[in-house]
Design an enzyme around this catalytic site. Structure first.
Site, short mmCIF file in Angstrom:
data_model
loop_
_atom_site.label_atom_id
_atom_site.label_comp_id
_atom_site.label_asym_id
_atom_site.label_seq_id
_atom_site.Cartn_x
_atom_site.Cartn_y
_atom_site.Cartn_z
N LYS A 1 -17.86 -66.50 101.01
CA LYS A 1 -17.53 -65.46 100.03
C LYS A 1 -16.90 -66.11 98.80
CE LYS A 1 -14.46 -61.47 99.49
NZ LYS A 1 -13.42 -60.64 100.12
N THR B 1 -7.22 -57.75 101.55
CA THR B 1 -5.88 -58.31 101.73
C THR B 1 -5.34 -58.14 103.16
OG1 THR B 1 -5.04 -56.21 100.84
CG2 THR B 1 -5.14 -58.09 99.35
N GLY C 1 -4.12 -57.25 121.23
CA GLY C 1 -5.04 -58.33 120.87
C GLY C 1 -5.59 -58.03 119.49
#
Lengths: 345, 508
Positions: free
Chosen positions: B84, B350, B18
């Site tokens: 952001k 990233t 998960g």
């Protein structure tokens, strides 16, 4: 500071393209630009510019209407090339319409499996308009969702660009005798690859694929302009120009090889092999950095060479079958209707 | 699809693990391919903790959420998310330096020449200021302002994008709800054995701790660093990039929020690594990434705790990693997505982008049957390129520095960088030109932000800049700077925007 001097030499069309662009985008105080066109090669035969011709002329500030009028121009919606299997027509615009990010030909392939469908390329509005001799004129094209290039008279276009360069401060000379330069842009025919080293920038070989002469010379000028630095201090820029020009050359060679090899699957060009393998497997055409040909051109080229994907994109199954068939039928009818409209005066 | 070999058809996908990667993958596949009959099962064990990778994201995640039908306000509230606009880098070029890598442009191009070229020519002259002052997302970040970008391309308010900072431990459950609503079946339990097909060596089935056997056609390994299928079972191998990115450990700890909710992440360089600070609605996420060659665990923890802005909310948690990627992200019938596929330190947020890119590419190439070697090769080729280009960009942060105050920085600033990065640096240092590519995450403004931000000031500038009169350019710079500042002032306070749009999580 001493004056910087660039000399552009070679066939008239090529020197016209490079000279006009540099005159507009580089010339200024402390700089001189001399062009030495070989006008002997400038016949009145038509030549092709690709769809980025609009951006090029916009940057020069040359209205498209003026160029087409002065140079006997007509719109071009595709490139036609001869292959070992016969002619191939590579449209500048997509074949059919993509849907939810899935290219049209996946839907066509699925529909073809459940009902009779016209040939895939007959869903190209660009190709159908040209086939029906209904290529629109400049004033009409804005109403259609298609990209276009121009077919122009070589001599007239060369003269137009050389005049433009002259009006923008360049000198147009009969020969280069007595003219030294910090940078010589060599637009002449050559088998050697593109390179900018020391005081010479060689454009490199020009492909026989229609539109490539204008494209390669134009992009060389754009690239040179975009990397402008003092001409006596530009080693890094020279390397970058050469790297990009070589990458462009590789992409053109990929297409050339696809079109001319009797069996393109035997290619040893990695990027071409990648394209052919992936297309044959799943109908996608992967792209490299700095592609020259647009996806519709690659699709038409691989199709013309007989490649067919073994499957279509699973996401094409999301459209109910009845909707799919109806959509394709409607799309084809719309294209057919457009090809039957009266020719413009 | 046609040409499907029925006995080899891929109709059952099993996601193992998960967490963020697992549930994003399940939700993505179920949303896009579930209606085509693809059966998706996810196995996870509540007994196994999740790393909770990447609380800070890149703007691409909005596209992912939009594509699978996530409601933004619901998502923000459910994951305690904040907006952001970029990442602030502190102490990277020199100690005391600060710059923001924004999700947007600097200035506006003029006459076909990039804005930073004009700025370069006049940098240092009175009133010109820093490059940051010509970026709306940077100015807004510093002011704590936010509003979604304008759709009007003529407006300066259209020159940026935004991402999210969210609680990854809340994001996975949110994605789970979405995935299950799209038909994903969840199986609770641990995988205790993996069976391979004897001839082709592909994964055939998984045995659970309760004795159940789970069969599948395609398996997605989202088991994190453990790499249950891709490494422990298939022994795929790993490309180790520690040579260039030697950080190999991290210590993380949350703390209470202090001060206003900032619409940006902060990455502060230290003696042997850097620390992150990610403001969420209910707490602040903190962590210190460091190289164990140059710093002890205790030293790293002390640095982290000393820098906390609020009361510590949990004990510090340590992670070990090796920067790099699997030799094949897709091997046989196993695709590694998330940390099982590789790890690049979260300096540029990233991690979730790479998960998303893995899902997107898998969807694009999703095979009909097991006869899919070409699709596998293409997937690996694409993902390798993504990893390598991000790697180069991360190396840039360490290599382009004037810091010489520790062995770590002396090593990083003098090491041999990949040729691709070296050429790029040489080009920029000469006259500010940026080598662009078509296929890679970081575009020209990102390279400019980090290069200029870390004091890589080009020796010269694009010579076309001199075609315009100096006075005209200076007037243009002054006008633009003023326009940007006014536009930022017109934006709403970040916290107020969240509250007004029902994006705040209800207090527990």
């Amino acid at each position: 500071m001493s004056e910087e001097r660039i000399l552009v030499e070679g066939p008239a069309l090529r020197t016209g393209v490079v000279g006009a662009y540099l005159a507009k985008n580089w010339l200024g105080a402390g700089r001189s630009l001399a062009i030495v066109p070989d006008t002997g090669a400038a016949s009145s035969e038509p030549f092709l510019t690709r769809s980025n011709v609009q951006r090029f002329h916009a940057e020069l500030g040359l209205p498209m209407e003026q160029v087409t009028k002065q140079c006997g121009g007509s719109l071009a919606l595709s490139t036609s090339v001869q292959t070992t299997d016969g002619p191939a027509h590579l449209p500048f615009s997509p074949v059919g319409l993509a849907r939810n990010g899935v290219d049209f030909h996946h839907f066509w392939r699925r529909a073809r499996g459940v009902s009779d469908q016209p040939e895939l390329m007959s869903f190209s509005l660009s190709l159908e308009l040209e086939r029906a001799d209904r290529t629109p004129q400049l004033a009409q094209i804005a109403q259609l969702p298609i990209e276009f290039g121009l077919r122009l008279d070589r001599r007239a276009y060369s003269q137009t660009l050389l005049s433009f360069a002259k009006q923008n401060g360049a000198e147009v000379l009969a020969d280069a005798d007595g003219h030294s330069a910090d940078l010589v842009v060599d637009c002449g025919d050559t088998d050697a690859g593109p390179i900018w080293r020391d005081g010479t920038l060689r454009i490199g070989p020009i492909s026989d694929i229609p539109g490539m002469e204008w494209h390669v010379v134009g992009s060389a000028a754009l690239r040179l302009s975009a990397l402008m630095a003092p001409l006596n201090d530009c080693a890094a820029e020279q390397r970058e120009w050469t790297r990009l020009a070589k990458a462009e050359r590789e992409r053109i060679l990929d297409m050339e090889e696809l079109l001319v090899l009797s069996d393109p699957t035997t290619t040893e060009r990695p990027a071409l092999k990648r394209k052919l393998d992936v297309f044959a497997a799943c109908g996608k055409i992967p792209t490299e950095d700095y592609e020259v040909f647009a996806p519709p051109e690659w699709l038409a080229a691989v199709w013309a060479r007989g490649f067919r994907p073994r499957r279509y994109d699973r996401m094409a199954d999301l459209l109910p079958e009845v909707d799919l068939i109806g959509w394709l039928s409607q799309l084809h009818s719309q294209i057919t209707d457009l090809t039957k409209q009266p020719r413009a005066a | 699809m046609v040409a499907k070999e029925t006995e080899n058809a891929i109709d059952r996908v099993v996601v193992v693990g998960g967490g963020t990667a697992g549930w994003m993958t399940a939700a993505g596949l179920a949303s896009m391919l579930g209606p085509t009959g693809l059966e998706i099962t996810l196995i996870e064990s509540e007994a196994i903790g999740v790393v909770g990778v990447g609380e800070a994201t890149l703007p691409h995640i909005k596209q992912f959420n939009d594509t699978i039908g996530v409601d933004e306000a619901e998502f923000m509230a459910a994951t305690s998310a904040t907006f952001k606009l970029g990442i602030e880098f502190v102490n990277w070029g020199r100690k005391g330096d600060s710059y923001i890598h924004p999700f947007g442009e600097f200035g506006l191009p003029n006459d076909g020449v990039a804005f930073h070229q004009y700025w370069r020519k006049f940098a240092g002259q009175p009133g010109v200021g820093t490059l940051d002052e010509y970026s709306l997302p940077v100015i807004a970040s510093r002011m704590g302002r936010f509003q979604p970008p304008s759709d009007d391309p003529r407006s300066v308010l259209s020159t940026y994008r935004y991402a999210y900072q969210f609680d990854a431990l809340q994001y996975a459950p949110f994605m789970r709800r979405h995935a299950e609503a799209c038909g994903v079946t969840r199986i609770e339990g641990k995988v205790v054995d993996v069976s391979l097909e004897p001839e082709r060596g592909r994964v055939a089935s998984l045995t659970m701790d309760d004795g159940r056997t789970i069969e599948g056609d395609l398996f997605i390994d989202c088991t994190g660093f453990f790499g249950l299928l891709i490494e422990k079972t298939l022994e795929t191998g790993y490309d180790d990039w520690s040579e260039w990115l030697p950080a190999d450990r991290a210590v993380a700890v949350p703390c209470k929020s202090a001060g206003p909710l900032l619409p940006y992440t902060r990455a502060t360089a230290h003696g042997a690594g850097w620390s992150w600070r990610i403001p969420l609605q209910h707490r602040t996420g903190n962590g210190h990434v460091y190289s164990s060659q140059f710093l002890s665990d205790d030293g790293a923890c002390d640095t982290l705790l000393d820098g906390l802005e609020g009361e510590r909310l949990a004990d510090p948690r340590f992670l070990r990693f090796v920067t790099g990627k699997r030799r094949k992200l897709w091997n046989r019938n196993v695709v590694a997505i998330g940390l099982s596929g590789g790890f690049l330190e979260p300096l540029e947020s990233t991690s979730i982008y790479l998960i998303q890119e893995g899902i997107t590419k898998l969807l694009e190439l999703f095979p009909a049957d097991q006869n899919c070697d070409v699709e596998i090769t293409e997937y690996n080729c694409w993902m390798d390129l993504q990893f390598e280009r991000i790697r180069d960009f991360l190396i840039l942060h360490y290599n382009a520095t004037e810091r010489d105050d520790s062995d770590f920085w002396n090593h990083m600033s003098t090491m041999q960088v990949p040729d691709s990065l070296r050429d790029r640096l040489d080009l920029f240092r000469a006259h500010g030109h940026v080598s662009a590519y078509d296929h890679g995450l970081f575009l020209v403004p990102s390279w400019v932000a980090v290069l200029i931000g870390q004091r890589v000031i080009p020796d010269g500038h694009d010579s076309r800049v001199s075609r315009q009169a100096d006075a005209d350019v200076q007037r243009h710079l002054a006008g633009l700077k003023s326009h940007m500042a006014k536009a930022a002032t017109s934006m709403e306070d970040h916290a107020a925007y969240l509250a007004r749009n029902n994006m705040m999580r209800a207090a527990a």
